[in-house]
Design a protein around this motif. Sequence first.
Motif, PDB file in Angstrom:
ATOM      1  N   SER A 161       0.814  -1.218   0.000  1.00  0.00           N
ATOM      2  CA  SER A 161       0.000   0.000   0.000  1.00  0.00           C
ATOM      3  C   SER A 161       0.842   1.259   0.000  1.00  0.00           C
ATOM      4  O   SER A 161       0.377   2.330  -0.388  1.00  0.00           O
ATOM      5  N   GLY A 162       2.077   1.152   0.475  1.00  0.00           N
ATOM      6  CA  GLY A 162       2.914   2.321   0.665  1.00  0.00           C
ATOM      7  C   GLY A 162       2.985   2.751   2.111  1.00  0.00           C
ATOM      8  O   GLY A 162       3.691   3.700   2.458  1.00  0.00           O
ATOM      9  N   GLY A 163       2.256   2.044   2.975  1.00  0.00           N
ATOM     10  CA  GLY A 163       2.256   2.363   4.401  1.00  0.00           C
ATOM     11  C   GLY A 163       3.325   1.610   5.166  1.00  0.00           C
ATOM     12  O   GLY A 163       4.075   0.794   4.613  1.00  0.00           O
ATOM     13  N   LEU A 164       3.374   1.865   6.448  1.00  0.00           N
ATOM     14  CA  LEU A 164       4.382   1.286   7.337  1.00  0.00           C
ATOM     15  C   LEU A 164       4.308  -0.243   7.370  1.00  0.00           C
ATOM     16  O   LEU A 164       5.329  -0.931   7.253  1.00  0.00           O
ATOM     17  N   ASP A 165       3.115  -0.769   7.531  1.00  0.00           N
ATOM     18  CA  ASP A 165       2.964  -2.219   7.684  1.00  0.00           C
ATOM     19  C   ASP A 165       3.347  -2.980   6.416  1.00  0.00           C
ATOM     20  O   ASP A 165       4.057  -3.985   6.467  1.00  0.00           O
ATOM     21  N   SER A 166       2.873  -2.506   5.276  1.00  0.00           N
ATOM     22  CA  SER A 166       3.173  -3.240   4.036  1.00  0.00           C
ATOM     23  C   SER A 166       4.646  -3.133   3.670  1.00  0.00           C
ATOM     24  O   SER A 166       5.223  -4.070   3.109  1.00  0.00           O
ATOM     25  N   ALA A 167       5.274  -2.003   3.999  1.00  0.00           N
ATOM     26  CA  ALA A 167       6.715  -1.875   3.747  1.00  0.00           C
ATOM     27  C   ALA A 167       7.496  -2.879   4.579  1.00  0.00           C
ATOM     28  O   ALA A 167       8.443  -3.509   4.094  1.00  0.00           O
ATOM     29  N   THR A 168       7.100  -3.042   5.838  1.00  0.00           N
ATOM     30  CA  THR A 168       7.758  -4.016   6.702  1.00  0.00           C
ATOM     31  C   THR A 168       7.531  -5.428   6.189  1.00  0.00           C
ATOM     32  O   THR A 168       8.447  -6.270   6.193  1.00  0.00           O
ATOM     33  N   THR A 169       6.334  -5.700   5.714  1.00  0.00           N
ATOM     34  CA  THR A 169       6.020  -7.022   5.165  1.00  0.00           C
ATOM     35  C   THR A 169       6.885  -7.322   3.951  1.00  0.00           C
ATOM     36  O   THR A 169       7.393  -8.443   3.788  1.00  0.00           O
ATOM     37  N   LEU A 170       7.081  -6.344   3.089  1.00  0.00           N
ATOM     38  CA  LEU A 170       7.965  -6.524   1.929  1.00  0.00           C
ATOM     39  C   LEU A 170       9.383  -6.837   2.384  1.00  0.00           C
ATOM     40  O   LEU A 170      10.035  -7.745   1.828  1.00  0.00           O
ATOM     41  N   ALA A 171       9.871  -6.125   3.378  1.00  0.00           N
ATOM     42  CA  ALA A 171      11.226  -6.374   3.879  1.00  0.00           C
ATOM     43  C   ALA A 171      11.353  -7.788   4.445  1.00  0.00           C
ATOM     44  O   ALA A 171      12.382  -8.457   4.254  1.00  0.00           O
ATOM     45  N   ILE A 172      10.322  -8.253   5.121  1.00  0.00           N
ATOM     46  CA  ILE A 172      10.332  -9.606   5.682  1.00  0.00           C
ATOM     47  C   ILE A 172      10.355 -10.648   4.560  1.00  0.00           C
ATOM     48  O   ILE A 172      11.102 -11.639   4.623  1.00  0.00           O
ATOM     49  N   ALA A 173       9.553 -10.433   3.530  1.00  0.00           N
ATOM     50  CA  ALA A 173       9.521 -11.370   2.404  1.00  0.00           C
ATOM     51  C   ALA A 173      10.874 -11.405   1.705  1.00  0.00           C
ATOM     52  O   ALA A 173      11.376 -12.470   1.330  1.00  0.00           O
ATOM     53  N   ARG A 174      11.489 -10.245   1.516  1.00  0.00           N
ATOM     54  CA  ARG A 174      12.816 -10.179   0.899  1.00  0.00           C
ATOM     55  C   ARG A 174      13.849 -10.910   1.745  1.00  0.00           C
ATOM     56  O   ARG A 174      14.687 -11.650   1.229  1.00  0.00           O
ATOM     57  N   ALA A 175      13.784 -10.699   3.062  1.00  0.00           N
ATOM     58  CA  ALA A 175      14.745 -11.337   3.958  1.00  0.00           C
ATOM     59  C   ALA A 175      14.586 -12.854   3.953  1.00  0.00           C
ATOM     60  O   ALA A 175      15.553 -13.586   4.210  1.00  0.00           O
ATOM     61  N   ALA A 176      13.380 -13.329   3.642  1.00  0.00           N
ATOM     62  CA  ALA A 176      13.128 -14.774   3.568  1.00  0.00           C
ATOM     63  C   ALA A 176      13.596 -15.373   2.250  1.00  0.00           C
ATOM     64  O   ALA A 176      13.495 -16.586   2.045  1.00  0.00           O
ATOM     65  N   GLY A 177      14.110 -14.539   1.353  1.00  0.00           N
ATOM     66  CA  GLY A 177      14.680 -15.033   0.107  1.00  0.00           C
ATOM     67  C   GLY A 177      13.768 -14.995  -1.096  1.00  0.00           C
ATOM     68  O   GLY A 177      14.107 -15.521  -2.158  1.00  0.00           O
ATOM     69  N   PHE A 178      12.599 -14.359  -0.959  1.00  0.00           N
ATOM     70  CA  PHE A 178      11.670 -14.312  -2.088  1.00  0.00           C
ATOM     71  C   PHE A 178      12.020 -13.186  -3.049  1.00  0.00           C
ATOM     72  O   PHE A 178      12.464 -12.111  -2.638  1.00  0.00           O
ATOM     73  N   ALA A 179      11.814 -13.445  -4.330  1.00  0.00           N
ATOM     74  CA  ALA A 179      11.814 -12.385  -5.338  1.00  0.00           C
ATOM     75  C   ALA A 179      10.414 -11.786  -5.300  1.00  0.00           C
ATOM     76  O   ALA A 179       9.429 -12.459  -5.619  1.00  0.00           O
TER      77      ALA A 179
END
Length: 232
Positions: A17-35
């Motif tokens: 969404s561009g908000g705080l929560d979704s940005a954190t979720t993206l970072a978590i997904a990236r850290a888990a190795g997902f493209a």
Amino acid sequence: MNTPPDSPGQRAVVLLSGGLDSATTLAIARAAGFACHCLSVDYGQRHHAELQAAAAVSAALGAAEHRVISLSLDVFGGSALTDAAIAVPVDGVQAGIPVTYVPARNTIMLSLALAWAEVLGSNDIFVGVNAVDYSGYPDCRPEYIAAFERMATLATKAAVEGAALHIHAPLINLGKAQIIQRGAELGVDYALTVSCYQADPLGRACAVCDSCRLRQAGFAAAAVADPTRYAR
């Protein structure tokens, strides 16, 4: 950040969404190795600052792709976020379901993410819903996420053919302070994010809507400097 290999088994669709929560979720997904293939929705919300923020966050966190779908829920209205005739509450977070609830929004967005995931050959969708520091939205509860995942196993070609799809909601049981601390650990630049329900065209926050209040309290509790730009 280095982008991980983009093979079908490693792809994920991330609702952003561009908000705080979704940005954190993206970072978590990236850290888990997902493209990460990020999906934002222009649904007729009060402002487009959050969509601009989503593009900035996607780029900063090294997403594989970012797409925006236009789907005008303002033709229905029924929410302070999609109907200019309904005022955004500014008197503090109240009990019950507030007028900022957008009917069926998460169901619609998850359905769009599900369609894209099938096309990408992805079995993973990430969404930043939260059931602790949330504003009473029924589609942010664990039961809802579990029910949507069950539905997806019945409704998609991929699942029928044996590719089980997973809806990841890594923030669902975290408080706002915990979310901010986790994002800070992963290098999220929260100055890029916009959470305000009525941000101005420059993305500056009002400081008094429910979302702003929850965000302010989260940064204070996390003992992390609040980088939010306020209009007043």
